[in-house]
Design an enzyme around this catalytic site. Structure first.
Site, PDB file in Angstrom:
ATOM      1  N   LYS A  53       0.842  -1.207   0.000  1.00  0.00           N
ATOM      2  CA  LYS A  53       0.000   0.000   0.000  1.00  0.00           C
ATOM      3  C   LYS A  53       0.877   1.258   0.000  1.00  0.00           C
ATOM      4  O   LYS A  53       0.614   2.215  -0.738  1.00  0.00           O
ATOM      5  CB  LYS A  53      -0.948  -0.011   1.205  1.00  0.00           C
ATOM      6  CG  LYS A  53      -2.058  -1.046   1.049  1.00  0.00           C
ATOM      7  CD  LYS A  53      -2.872  -1.277   2.307  1.00  0.00           C
ATOM      8  CE  LYS A  53      -3.828  -2.449   2.093  1.00  0.00           C
ATOM      9  NZ  LYS A  53      -4.616  -2.820   3.251  1.00  0.00           N
ATOM     10  N   GLN A  97      -4.701  -1.495   9.506  1.00  0.00           N
ATOM     11  CA  GLN A  97      -4.665  -2.820   8.890  1.00  0.00           C
ATOM     12  C   GLN A  97      -5.322  -3.855   9.795  1.00  0.00           C
ATOM     13  O   GLN A  97      -5.061  -3.897  11.006  1.00  0.00           O
ATOM     14  CB  GLN A  97      -3.200  -3.202   8.585  1.00  0.00           C
ATOM     15  CG  GLN A  97      -3.034  -4.490   7.812  1.00  0.00           C
ATOM     16  CD  GLN A  97      -3.583  -4.411   6.384  1.00  0.00           C
ATOM     17  OE1 GLN A  97      -3.701  -3.338   5.794  1.00  0.00           O
ATOM     18  NE2 GLN A  97      -3.916  -5.554   5.815  1.00  0.00           N
ATOM     19  N   ASP A 120     -10.739   3.175   3.544  1.00  0.00           N
ATOM     20  CA  ASP A 120     -11.080   1.748   3.389  1.00  0.00           C
ATOM     21  C   ASP A 120     -12.582   1.573   3.163  1.00  0.00           C
ATOM     22  O   ASP A 120     -13.023   0.537   2.667  1.00  0.00           O
ATOM     23  CB  ASP A 120     -10.728   0.992   4.682  1.00  0.00           C
ATOM     24  CG  ASP A 120      -9.492   0.109   4.552  1.00  0.00           C
ATOM     25  OD1 ASP A 120      -9.176  -0.302   3.421  1.00  0.00           O
ATOM     26  OD2 ASP A 120      -8.869  -0.168   5.590  1.00  0.00           O
TER      27      ASP A 120
HETATM   28  N1  GUN Z   1      -6.735  -6.668   5.827  1.00  0.00           N
HETATM   29  C1  GUN Z   1      -6.880  -7.359   4.668  1.00  0.00           C
HETATM   30  N2  GUN Z   1      -7.370  -6.552   3.697  1.00  0.00           N
HETATM   31  C2  GUN Z   1      -7.539  -5.331   4.267  1.00  0.00           C
HETATM   32  C3  GUN Z   1      -8.014  -4.082   3.773  1.00  0.00           C
HETATM   33  O1  GUN Z   1      -8.395  -3.927   2.613  1.00  0.00           O
HETATM   34  N3  GUN Z   1      -8.025  -3.058   4.670  1.00  0.00           N
HETATM   35  C4  GUN Z   1      -7.618  -3.207   5.957  1.00  0.00           C
HETATM   36  N4  GUN Z   1      -7.680  -2.135   6.755  1.00  0.00           N
HETATM   37  N5  GUN Z   1      -7.181  -4.352   6.442  1.00  0.00           N
HETATM   38  C5  GUN Z   1      -7.142  -5.413   5.599  1.00  0.00           C
END
Ligand code: GUN
Length: 291
Positions: A53, A97, A120
């Site tokens: 990311k 996350q 998100d």
């Molecule tokens: N864990 C796995 N995929 C994601 C996501 O798209 N966002 C977040 N915050 N955690 C994740």
């Protein structure tokens, strides 16, 4: 019939190229889009995700801030850090996350993020806004799926879309986005009888089940668009989706591969949401819905 493959890597790259100029325009106006990523603990998969990311942000010229926090971090400290980021004008998106260590309440933590920075799209305010058709952030994976449909000229209007899976992150928002685009939508899940029969009626079939090669060729209508959201690790270490790709491609009209399909689009839509957030903060656009 052999389906055409929808190349998620190519589409993601094309969209990211388009973002660069927008990022620079905002930066020139004193508002370089910025994303803060909080990683609590040392989950190996999460470490890879957050690194990707942050790299993606850098690739389009966005500012990113990766904070690695100890697994022992108390809830009050995490909430206080989110409060600081909520108040930081250089941060337009905040991502915590998941999964979080067990002693932390993920709902409480996500809901501490200001909805105008919830890139998100996991906050209940974002989910509610999507439900009632108000401005707000769309969860990145379903948003990416909608972009993939657009890229192949597939307008969901009047089509029957079947979504397999009812998670808050993929299944439910996917169904709402398809509904918003005027599809007739059916959501299937583990308690659905006649699942194969329902899937066979789909013009657009979205698989978000989390079971390797769950969707077989006899579950697919000839010519259908099949979007595979699954990423499953097999015993031999290889990745595979929720769709039996080799068999289904002989029936479908379009299909997304795994890897290289929906996956790269998810991070791209995270960048898109961060860009939209920065654009909102730089202009007089109203913030998304608050609760
Ligand atoms: N864990 C796995 N995929 C994601 C996501 O798209 N966002 C977040 N915050 N955690 C994740």
């Amino acid at each position: 019939m052999t389906a055409q493959s929808i190349d998620g890597n190519a589409l993601a790259q094309q969209l990211r190229e388009g973002m660069k100029a927008q990022v620079e325009r905002l930066a020139a106006a004193g508002c370089r889009p910025g994303l803060a990523v909080l990683l609590v603990g040392e989950d190996p998969a999460s470490q890879v995700y957050v690194r990707n990311k942050v790299k993606a942000c850098e690739s389009v010229g966005m500012h990113s801030l990766l904070e690695r926090l100890p697994a022992t971090l108390g809830e009050a400290e995490l909430l206080a850090r989110i409060d600081q980021l909520n108040a930081d004008p250089a941060v337009h998106g905040i991502l915590v996350q998941l999964p979080l260590p067990r002693h932390l309440d993920a709902d409480l933590v996500i809901e501490r993020i200001a909805p105008e920075k919830d890139v998100d799209g996991f906050h209940v305010a974002s989910a509610g806004a999507l439900m009632v058709g108000r401005p707000g952030f769309k969860p990145c994976t379903p948003y990416g799926c909608m972009k993939m449909l657009e890229s192949i000229g597939c307008n969901p209007r009047g089509k029957h879309a079947v979504v397999i899976g009812r998670s808050n992150i993929v299944g439910k928002p996917m169904a709402l986005l398809l509904l918003q685009a005027s599809a007739t939508v059916t959501i299937c899940h583990s308690a659905t009888p006649n699942l194969a029969e329902i899937c066979r009626q789909a013009d657009i079939l979205v698989a978000a089940v989390g079971r390797p090669r769950f969707v077989s060729a006899d579950m697919v209508k000839p010519g259908a668009v099949v979007l595979d959201v699954g990423i499953n690790r097999l015993a031999d270490g290889k990745l595979c989706g929720d769709v039996d790709f080799d068999a289904v491609r002989e029936v479908a009209g379009w299909i997304t591969p795994v890897p290289g399909g929906v996956g790269p689009m998810t991070i791209t839509m995270l960048l898109q949401n961060t860009l939209e957030s920065a654009e909102r903060s730089a202009s007089a656009l109203p913030p998304p819905a608050r609760i």
